[in-house]
Structure formats: structure tokens, C-alpha cells
Design a protein around this motif. Sequence first.
Motif, short mmCIF file in Angstrom:
data_model
loop_
_atom_site.label_atom_id
_atom_site.label_comp_id
_atom_site.label_asym_id
_atom_site.label_seq_id
_atom_site.Cartn_x
_atom_site.Cartn_y
_atom_site.Cartn_z
N LEU A 546 0.82 -1.22 0.00
CA LEU A 546 0.00 0.00 0.00
C LEU A 546 0.86 1.27 0.00
CD1 LEU A 546 -2.79 -1.05 2.53
CD2 LEU A 546 -3.20 -0.31 0.18
N ILE A 547 1.88 1.29 0.84
CA ILE A 547 2.62 2.56 0.97
C ILE A 547 3.52 2.83 -0.24
CG2 ILE A 547 2.50 2.86 3.47
CD1 ILE A 547 5.25 1.66 3.68
N GLN A 548 3.60 1.86 -1.15
CA GLN A 548 4.30 2.16 -2.39
C GLN A 548 3.45 2.99 -3.34
OE1 GLN A 548 6.11 -1.34 -4.13
NE2 GLN A 548 6.84 -1.93 -2.10
N HIS A 549 2.17 3.10 -3.03
CA HIS A 549 1.30 3.91 -3.88
C HIS A 549 1.61 5.39 -3.63
CE1 HIS A 549 -2.27 5.87 -5.47
NE2 HIS A 549 -2.43 4.79 -6.22
N PRO A 550 1.78 6.17 -4.69
CA PRO A 550 2.22 7.56 -4.52
C PRO A 550 1.28 8.43 -3.67
CG PRO A 550 1.63 7.09 -6.82
CD PRO A 550 1.69 5.79 -6.11
N SER A 551 0.01 8.02 -3.53
CA SER A 551 -0.91 8.86 -2.74
C SER A 551 -0.94 8.50 -1.26
CB SER A 551 -2.33 8.71 -3.28
OG SER A 551 -2.39 9.04 -4.62
N ILE A 552 -0.28 7.41 -0.90
CA ILE A 552 -0.43 6.92 0.47
C ILE A 552 0.79 7.23 1.34
CG2 ILE A 552 -0.74 4.82 1.88
CD1 ILE A 552 -2.44 3.69 -0.36
N ALA A 553 0.50 7.80 2.51
CA ALA A 553 1.58 8.13 3.43
C ALA A 553 1.78 7.01 4.45
CB ALA A 553 1.28 9.43 4.15
N GLU A 554 0.68 6.49 5.00
CA GLU A 554 0.77 5.43 6.01
C GLU A 554 -0.38 4.46 5.84
OE1 GLU A 554 1.89 5.86 10.26
OE2 GLU A 554 1.61 7.98 9.79
N ALA A 555 -0.18 3.22 6.26
CA ALA A 555 -1.25 2.24 6.09
C ALA A 555 -1.23 1.21 7.21
CB ALA A 555 -1.11 1.54 4.75
N ALA A 556 -2.43 0.78 7.60
CA ALA A 556 -2.54 -0.34 8.54
C ALA A 556 -3.54 -1.34 7.96
CB ALA A 556 -3.02 0.15 9.90
N VAL A 557 -3.22 -2.62 8.08
CA VAL A 557 -4.10 -3.65 7.54
C VAL A 557 -4.47 -4.62 8.66
CG1 VAL A 557 -4.19 -5.65 5.99
CG2 VAL A 557 -3.21 -3.51 5.18
N VAL A 558 -5.75 -4.95 8.74
CA VAL A 558 -6.18 -5.98 9.68
C VAL A 558 -7.02 -7.01 8.94
CG1 VAL A 558 -6.15 -4.45 11.69
CG2 VAL A 558 -8.27 -4.73 10.39
N GLY A 559 -7.18 -8.17 9.57
CA GLY A 559 -8.04 -9.20 8.99
C GLY A 559 -9.43 -9.10 9.59
N VAL A 560 -10.45 -9.26 8.77
CA VAL A 560 -11.82 -9.30 9.28
C VAL A 560 -12.50 -10.55 8.73
CG1 VAL A 560 -12.13 -6.82 9.65
CG2 VAL A 560 -12.62 -7.80 7.41
N PRO A 561 -13.44 -11.12 9.50
CA PRO A 561 -14.07 -12.38 9.06
C PRO A 561 -14.83 -12.21 7.75
CG PRO A 561 -14.63 -11.87 11.35
CD PRO A 561 -13.92 -10.68 10.81
N ASP A 562 -14.81 -13.26 6.95
CA ASP A 562 -15.54 -13.27 5.67
C ASP A 562 -16.21 -14.62 5.53
OD1 ASP A 562 -15.80 -11.95 2.81
OD2 ASP A 562 -15.28 -14.04 2.47
N GLN A 563 -17.47 -14.59 5.10
CA GLN A 563 -18.29 -15.80 5.01
C GLN A 563 -17.68 -16.91 4.16
OE1 GLN A 563 -22.13 -16.42 5.33
NE2 GLN A 563 -21.71 -15.48 7.31
N VAL A 564 -17.07 -16.53 3.05
CA VAL A 564 -16.56 -17.55 2.14
C VAL A 564 -15.04 -17.72 2.29
CG1 VAL A 564 -16.26 -18.20 -0.28
CG2 VAL A 564 -18.43 -17.27 0.50
#
Length: 657
Positions: A546-564
Amino acid sequence: MSNQESELNLPVKEKIVPESLKTKTIDPKDYLTFHKLTLDNNLEFWESIAKELEWFKPWERTLDSSNPPFYKWFVGGELNASYLAVDRHFRSWRRNKVALIWEGEPWDSSPREVRKLTYLDLFREVNKTAYLLKSYGLKRGDKIGIYLPMIPELPIFMLAAARLGLIFSVVFSGFSAQALADRMNDAGAKLLITADGGWRRGKVVQLKEIVDKALEMNKSIKDVIVVRRTGSEVRMEKGRDSFLHDLMSQVPNNAYVEPERVKSEDPLYILYTSGTTGKPKGIVHDTGGYMTLLHLTMRQVFDLRDEDVYWCTADVGWVTGHSYIVFGPLLEGATEVMYEGALDYPEPDRWVSIIERHQVSILYTSPTAIRTFMRQGERWITKHDVSSIRLIHSVGEPINPEAWRWFFKLVGREQVPFGSTWWMTETGGIMISHTPGGYLVPMKPGTNALPLPGIGAEVVNEEGKVKSGEKGYLVLTKPWPGMPLTIYGDPDRYVKVYWEKFPGAFYAGDYAIKDQDGYFWILGRADEVLKIAGHRIGTYELESALIQHPSIAEAAVVGVPDQVRGEVAEAFVILRSGVEPNQGLKDEINRFVRDNFGPIAVFKDIHFVSKLPKTRSGKIMRRVIRAVASNSPIGDVTTLEDEASVDEIRNAYKEFM
Ligand code: 6R9
């Protein structure tokens, strides 16, 4: 609370013993008595399994534990994995037995693309391929990369490399250029094998283009071999790239390459897998221990017999494919199905038709596949005959009891053993199963059941105390054949990640509960590792993308449950100043990550925020984000630097719900 936990809180009365197989079941208590014997006499037990393989030279020392945790199994022994998987059957009555039934994805091609390779064919192909690799001047211990779709050349190149004692590193063909480049750089691979393209859902994935991009970021690879699969136009770089069919026309048809007598503790392969922080770890597996574990598990967990048609639906790019498509089944002389494409292409019953047409008897699949089938509806199954199936296992993530029951009824006809085998890239093979020791223990939907003979497993609390009936951490308490040799190029990290949290035991990184019957319920990762559709991805890797994208300064990623998919990623990003947040940008970021990391990166959503919850020392508190995202209590936030950041996550969340 996950499904597993809520089930566990009910008194679990549901123990399922399939009628038709009662004779082969064992009481868990009796099994555990036997299991204890295999732990008390651990080395003798493993010797008895290893003896069943063919060794060029017998080992002198079963286990060298002089430098823990760098254990070495069957020291002094010499063998060759390619010899065991190919030559031994070629030299036996299995010579004309079908080894691989390969089915291509394209559906309307006529005749349907099915290639059957006998052990004789495999022997020829592996020898010719080894001959070719040798002509590149590669020698024992050299590294090569393999970036191929699910075509027969994939196992053939792995076996040819093993024949020469080359260390191969397979990169899943769903990874993009950056991920491929990182892995090839870390391994220092000299040669890369790829294809012009691969079929996925009726479309061509331009693998060669991805390779060209990756090699702009790599210096170690001098040569590229390109397998023709889709017939796509590709750019061939002079002096670097060659087509396999051109090269093969120079190789004698009866080429024979003597298998190298490698040492038991010589590496067979490096497979990169995601961890909590930093770049992916190159897990190094040995030869003797690994093959021993595969032998045990193919025989006992899968109860494999010569009349079986075995099918593992994984991709060879992940460990499940390495162990249970390539080395395990072939070691045992199995007839197996290898399928190139998506299980539900062109219609949701593609996979059922494969079972029916090839009369598959043993099925190894994943919860995410089962949940997809469940959503598509049972009519896709009932229109086919699945009565050839006699055993099912799943792998990759916890299986929710509803999905288990549904599949047990429809494909298992409420008769066949159906387990959820727990293991991981690091363990090399299955550790916990419903069919340990070759017998079925009564099934409880959602569990993983009992550790295999010789495998010590426990659930411990933060202090390392063994706990029953409580959620804790899963550890393996004894060294086992098939364990990693190290993390490639980073032995300190190997010690730190796996062996320091609970001294003397291997820390798996999973939460688990052990119930009153001694059954294990693996609940999911205890760290920042995601399992998206069973694919192991680090949140850190997605954040880096994500932070390699020129518009992004900082990023956090979390996992959330998904039905499939079981779990998907959710991103919270801070934009660089002056950048307008809007839907168009969101779509672009999504595309950017898919292009740079690979299509397995699936974001449920990307939220724009101006702050992220951090500790005073600047670490992102993903736990807090996850709590907001799953609407559960935030817990202790005394270390939080700025409480307003939590409100912002909350608002971001509400806005997009
Ligand atoms: C083989 C493989 C390992 C992680 C592991 C755990 C999860 C795998 C599971 C399971 C519950 C099962 N996992 N099998 N969780 N029940 N039957 O998947 O290897 O890609 O390295 O992932 O997968 O969380 O720690 P790998």
C-alpha cells in the motif's frame, strides 16, 4: 467468538462415527495410549518409519540435537527424493501405472485436455529435464526458481531439480512481480522456469510479462526457461530466455541422469511464507526427515492404497502442493489428479465432474472451497455421482461446523472419514488429524482431533503451562522429521520466531484449545498473519504494498471475518497531503495492490483516515483497529498515544458499512 469457540462452549456431544467404517475406528483413549508410547520411544518410532524408505546409505545417527533448535535427522544417511518418487516405481510393477491424471482448465476444447503420465513417462520426463538443467552447468546446492501454473512441467521440474541436488524455490503463480523478485533475490536463484502464461477462469494470466518485470529488480537470474502453455505472444530476451520445447529437441529421448546421493540433511527446497513482520521467510526443508514425514502421513492420514485415485485441490505454489501433490503421493506410487484451474470454472460443478469422471477416492481440499460450493448450492453436487469418494480431509484454516456438516452429508454421504488436518509450511507435513496412526477417531465437526504418532503437541498459556479446556497457544514439544532446517540466510530469525517464546518447544503462532478428549481445536493465527481463502499473507506485506502507492503516506491492515474466504483484509490509510479521497482513488489503490502483490490480496474495503492508533513508541495498534472493525471491546488502551485516532477508525467504519 469464532464458531469453533461457541461450539466448544456447548457440551460437545456430537461425535460422529461413520457406520460403514466402524471397524477401522479407534477409541481416542486407546489411541492416546499408543501415542504416548511413540513419544516415549520417539527415536525408535521414527527409525521404524524412515526404514521403509529406500536409502542409498543408512543413517548413523537418528537425531543430532547437539545444536538446538538446528536439529538434523538421520545424519549420515544418503538418499534422493526424485529417485524415491520416480525411479523406485519405474523399477517396479508400477512402471505402467498412471501417476498423474492432469486436466487442463479450458472446458470447450475438444477433446478435453487430459494428459495421463505413467511412472514410466514421469521417469523419462524427469530424466530429460534433469539432463537439460545439467547442461546449464548447474550443480548440487545451486538454487533455481520455479514460477509455473498448474501444469505437469511444475512437478517435473521440481523432481528434476531434486534429482541433481539443486535447491528449488517455487513461487505461487498468483504472486506478482515484486513478490517474485523479492523471493528470487533472497534465494539467489540462478535460473528461473516459467511459462508464456497460465489459464485462470478462462483468461490468460501473462506470467512471462510478470517475470520480465520481476527480473528488472533481480541480478542473480542469468537464464529463463519458458514453457509454452497458452501460446500467447511473449517477449524473449536474447541470451537469457529460451523455450522449453526448443531446448528439449536437443535432449536425447532416453536421457538418464544418475540421481545425486544427497545427505539426509541437505536442503530439498526453500519455500517462502509470511510472518508477522518483515519480508517473507524462506523456510528450508531437508530431504530425509521431510520424506519420512510424508511417507508416514500418506500411509496413515490418507490411508493411501494402490487402487486409489487421490486428488489434492491445492496449488503446488503453496506447501500443501509441495507435500501433498508432488512429493507425498508420488513417493507412495499413487495415481493422482492434478487440475490446472478454478474449481468452479466454467460452472460450479467442475470439481464434482472431475471426481466423477476420474473416480476420485481420496479428496484433500480446503474450507474456503467448501464454503464456496455451499453458497453455489447442493444441486451442483447431486447431479453427479460422488460415490467413489472414501476419504476426505481439509486444510488451510479452521473449518466451521456448518460447512463440515454440509460437505459430510453431500460428498461424504455421512459415511466417510472427513478430517481437518492441521499443519503449516514450517512443519513440512500434517501434524494433527482425525486419522492419526491410520485409524479414524470419532469426528467432531470443527476440530482437528489428535496429534500423529511421534508428534508432541500441547496448548500452553503465556507462561508456557499446559492447559486443557482453555484457549492458549499451540506448541510442538518434540523435534520431528520434516521440521525446518532454518530460515534461509537468517538463522537468528529462525530461533527468534519459533523457539524463543516457549523455550524448548516450537511456537506455531496459532491459538488453540485442547478439549476433554484431548482433541485439538485450532482457532486461528495469534499474530499478524492472515489466511485469505486459505492463502497465508502477512498484514505487513500488504501494508508495504500500500505505501508504495504515490498517494499513500501510512497504512494499517487488519483481517476481518468473511463468510466464504474465512478472512479478508481491511485497510486504513492516511493519504499524502493534498490528495483527494474518493471512490476512484480507492479502486485505483485496489488495482495497484493486486498488480504489485498479486490477485490473492483481497481488500474488503479501504478506509481513508487522518490518524492511526499508535503506541507512544509509534507502533500501530492493529489490535485496536481489529476490535473496532469486529465491533468488540477495545481492551486496554493505556499505551495509546492519541485516543481520537480510535474515534476516527470508528467513524471511517460507520461511514462505509
Ligand atoms: C498447510 C498450510 C499455516 C496456518 C496455520 C493455521 C492455518 C492450516 C488448518 C489451519 C485450522 C486446519 N491452518 N490448516 N487452521 N485448521 N486444518 O495451510 O500451511 O499456508 O503455512 O498456513 O494455516 O493458522 O498456522 P500455511
